[in-house]
Write an enzyme that holds these catalytic residues in place. Structure first.
Site, mmCIF file in Angstrom:
data_model
loop_
_atom_site.group_PDB
_atom_site.id
_atom_site.type_symbol
_atom_site.label_atom_id
_atom_site.label_comp_id
_atom_site.label_asym_id
_atom_site.label_seq_id
_atom_site.Cartn_x
_atom_site.Cartn_y
_atom_site.Cartn_z
ATOM 1 C CG ASN A 1 -2.003 -0.994 1.213
ATOM 2 O OD1 ASN A 1 -2.640 -1.165 0.178
ATOM 3 N ND2 ASN A 1 -2.249 -1.660 2.329
ATOM 4 C CG HIS B 1 -12.978 -5.894 1.881
ATOM 5 N ND1 HIS B 1 -12.512 -4.829 1.150
ATOM 6 C CD2 HIS B 1 -12.211 -6.964 1.534
ATOM 7 C CE1 HIS B 1 -11.515 -5.223 0.368
ATOM 8 N NE2 HIS B 1 -11.306 -6.527 0.585
ATOM 9 C CB CYS C 1 -4.294 -5.501 -4.623
ATOM 10 S SG CYS C 1 -4.797 -3.992 -5.421
ATOM 11 N N GLY C 2 -7.400 -6.644 -5.851
ATOM 12 C CA GLY C 2 -8.136 -7.024 -7.061
ATOM 13 C C GLY C 2 -7.797 -6.157 -8.260
ATOM 14 C CG ASN C 3 -9.096 -2.094 -8.882
ATOM 15 O OD1 ASN C 3 -9.803 -2.526 -9.775
ATOM 16 N ND2 ASN C 3 -9.539 -1.283 -7.949
ATOM 17 C CB CYS D 1 -11.609 -1.043 -3.646
ATOM 18 S SG CYS D 1 -11.058 -2.262 -2.485
ATOM 19 N N GLY D 2 -10.931 -3.498 -6.130
ATOM 20 C CA GLY D 2 -11.397 -4.761 -6.704
ATOM 21 C C GLY D 2 -11.846 -5.742 -5.642
ATOM 22 C CB THR D 3 -10.216 -7.149 -2.579
ATOM 23 O OG1 THR D 3 -9.684 -5.889 -2.183
ATOM 24 C CG2 THR D 3 -9.120 -8.011 -3.162
ATOM 25 N N GLY D 4 -12.617 -5.023 -2.727
ATOM 26 C CA GLY D 4 -13.719 -4.362 -2.032
ATOM 27 C C GLY D 4 -15.037 -4.541 -2.770
ATOM 28 C CD GLU E 1 -7.504 0.652 -1.882
ATOM 29 O OE1 GLU E 1 -6.353 0.299 -1.587
ATOM 30 O OE2 GLU E 1 -7.889 0.853 -3.036
ATOM 31 N NE ARG E 2 -5.468 -3.760 5.169
ATOM 32 C CZ ARG E 2 -5.223 -5.055 5.368
ATOM 33 N NH1 ARG E 2 -5.317 -5.554 6.586
ATOM 34 N NH2 ARG E 2 -4.928 -5.854 4.368
ATOM 35 C CG ASN F 1 -9.351 -2.525 2.313
ATOM 36 O OD1 ASN F 1 -8.592 -1.644 1.985
ATOM 37 N ND2 ASN F 1 -8.926 -3.790 2.453
HETATM 38 C C1 ZDR Z 1 -8.597 -2.343 -2.490
HETATM 39 C C2 ZDR Z 1 -7.519 -2.839 -3.382
HETATM 40 N N1 ZDR Z 1 -6.926 -1.730 -4.057
HETATM 41 C C3 ZDR Z 1 -8.141 -3.755 -4.408
HETATM 42 O O1 ZDR Z 1 -8.338 -3.336 -5.553
HETATM 43 O O2 ZDR Z 1 -8.456 -4.871 -4.068
HETATM 44 C C4 ZDR Z 1 -6.568 -3.625 -2.556
HETATM 45 C C5 ZDR Z 1 -5.413 -2.874 -1.977
HETATM 46 C C6 ZDR Z 1 -5.090 -3.393 -0.629
HETATM 47 C C7 ZDR Z 1 -5.929 -2.738 0.400
HETATM 48 N N2 ZDR Z 1 -5.576 -1.353 0.546
HETATM 49 C C8 ZDR Z 1 -5.677 -3.472 1.720
HETATM 50 O O3 ZDR Z 1 -6.283 -4.528 1.892
HETATM 51 O O4 ZDR Z 1 -4.897 -3.020 2.561
#
Ligand code: ZDR
Length: 390
Positions: free
Chosen positions: A80, A179, A89-91, A237-240, A228-229, A210
């Site tokens: 990060n 999340h 990180c999804g994105n 945020c992909g995972t988000g 984002e964390r 997040n």
């Molecule tokens: C949110 C994120 N950019 C994504 O696309 O999944 C992931 C980045 C990591 C996130 N800031 C964390 O879990 O600390």
């Protein structure tokens, strides 16, 4: 005179910048590095500096492509902007897939088996240049997220949290990283700068979290805002988005397949009923390539240039033991009939320093390594042909 090492003795940092819906990353290829864990001398301080949008390149994170250790084709590490290391990180993994395709000259249909701290993730390059990612199954047990919230009626961690005197009903899900999802009537009305950090550091999330505020536009269309964390408010945020769809579907607020609109644009998310896995489709685009020369090489080159005696100039011009410079002279007006103090002419000294700098071998070398590295990546991109919006 100091011998200037060849560029290969320095650790330059060639990088490519990519973005997925405005979530931007610096991609570093360490797959063939002799000592991958030490590649590019990357430390969390360096990550912070690189990600700084004024003092560095500017990015939400830095991603390293590394040799595999767990049977996959390669391994991804992501950092990060605050230097912390999330699991996934999804994105970022969409950007990594696109970067790998560009560097290696791969086309649509290519899959990569990528090991991450959240397990094996499999992105696929689609014919239109976007990337589909099998993000795996979500984590719905509190200790897997991790969160202290108990599992509620919807089958995932749920509860009400008090923040700064306001009460929010929330749900939590893990996509390798934590999340919290907060359904609200209107995301625009949320004070993200105020509540984002309060949720991120809330004691209910021991590894921080997040944060996603979500508004239902229709059962297959959600609107989100992200904190984002370790990175603050980001455009996507992909995972988000995956965690949000899982939480909102579990709460009975959307379908298993939906479009999620983030500030940077839409992602398509599908939580497949039979496999239990979440699939994400979205863009990833190249922004630019660059090379950051090793700061030590630059400092050495500057020292060498400053100490060099320029050809054709008397040594005394730069010698520290030479005549003391007299009072400041404005050469342009005082010396119109010829230099009145040739033994310590400030204008000649300035010219000599510039010439020495321009002759510096090290700068030529740095330019040449930058050019070679950029050229090979640029050529790989152009060689791939149509089907990509380069
Ligand atoms: C949110 C994120 N950019 C994504 O696309 O999944 C992931 C980045 C990591 C996130 N800031 C964390 O879990 O600390």
């Amino acid at each position: 005179m100091v011998r200037l090492p060849r560029v290969s003795e320095f650790s330059n940092l060639p990088f490519s910048k990519y973005q997925g819906l405005g979530n931007d990353f610096l991609l570093l290829d360490a797959r063939t590095a002799a000592d991958p864990e030490q590649a590019f001398g990357l430390t969390s301080e360096r990550v912070v500096q690189l990600c700084d949008r004024r003092f560095g390149v500017g990015a939400d994170g830095v991603i390293l492509a590394l040799p595999s250790q767990a049977g996959g084709e390669l391994r991804m590490r992501i950092f990060n902007a605050d230097g912390s290391e999330p699991e996934m990180c999804g994105n970022g993994i969409r950007c990594l897939a696109r970067f790998l395709a560009d560097v290696d000259g791969d086309g649509p249909g290519r899959f990569w088996q990528i090991d991450t701290l959240a397990g094996r993730i499999v992105p696929e390059l689609l014919p239109d240049g976007t990337v589909r990612v099998d993000m795996g199954a979500p984590f719905l047990e509190p200790q897997q997220v991790p969160t202290t919230l108990p599992v509620g009626d919807a089958g995932l961690p749920q509860g009400e949290l008090d923040l700064d005197g306001e009460r929010f009903a929330v749900a939590a899900a893990g996509m390798g990283n934590p999340h919290v999802v907060i359904p609200v009537p209107a995301v625009e009305e949320i004070d993200l700068e105020r509540f984002g950090p309060l949720f991120e550091h809330h004691p209910a999330f021991p590894a921080r979290t997040n944060v996603h505020f979500v508004q239902v536009l229709s059962p297959d269309h959600l609107l989100m805002r992200v904190w984002e964390r370790g990175a603050g408010p980001t455009l996507a945020c992909g995972t988000g988005a995956c965690a949000t769809l899982v939480a909102m579907h579990s709460l009975g607020l959307c379908e298993r397949r939906a479009r999620l609109d983030l500030p940077g644009g839409p992602l398509q998310i599908h939580w497949d009923e039979s496999s239990g896995r979440v699939v994400m489709d979205g863009p990833a685009e190249h922004v630019f390539d660059g090379v950051i020369p090793d700061p030590e090489a630059v400092a050495l080159s500057r020292r060498q240039a400053a100490a060099a005696t320029p050809i054709g100039e008397p040594a005394a011009v730069l010698a520290p033991s030479g005549p003391e410079p007299g009072p400041e002279i404005d050469c342009a007006t005082v010396c119109t009939q010829g230099c009145i103090r040739p033994e310590s002419c400030p204008s000649a000294e300035a010219r000599a320093r510039v010439e020495a700098l321009l002759r510096g071998t090290s700068l030529d070398d740095l330019v040449s390594i930058a050019t070679n590295s950029l050229e090979s990546r640029t050529r790989a991109r152009f060689d791939k042909g149509p089907g990509f919006n380069l």
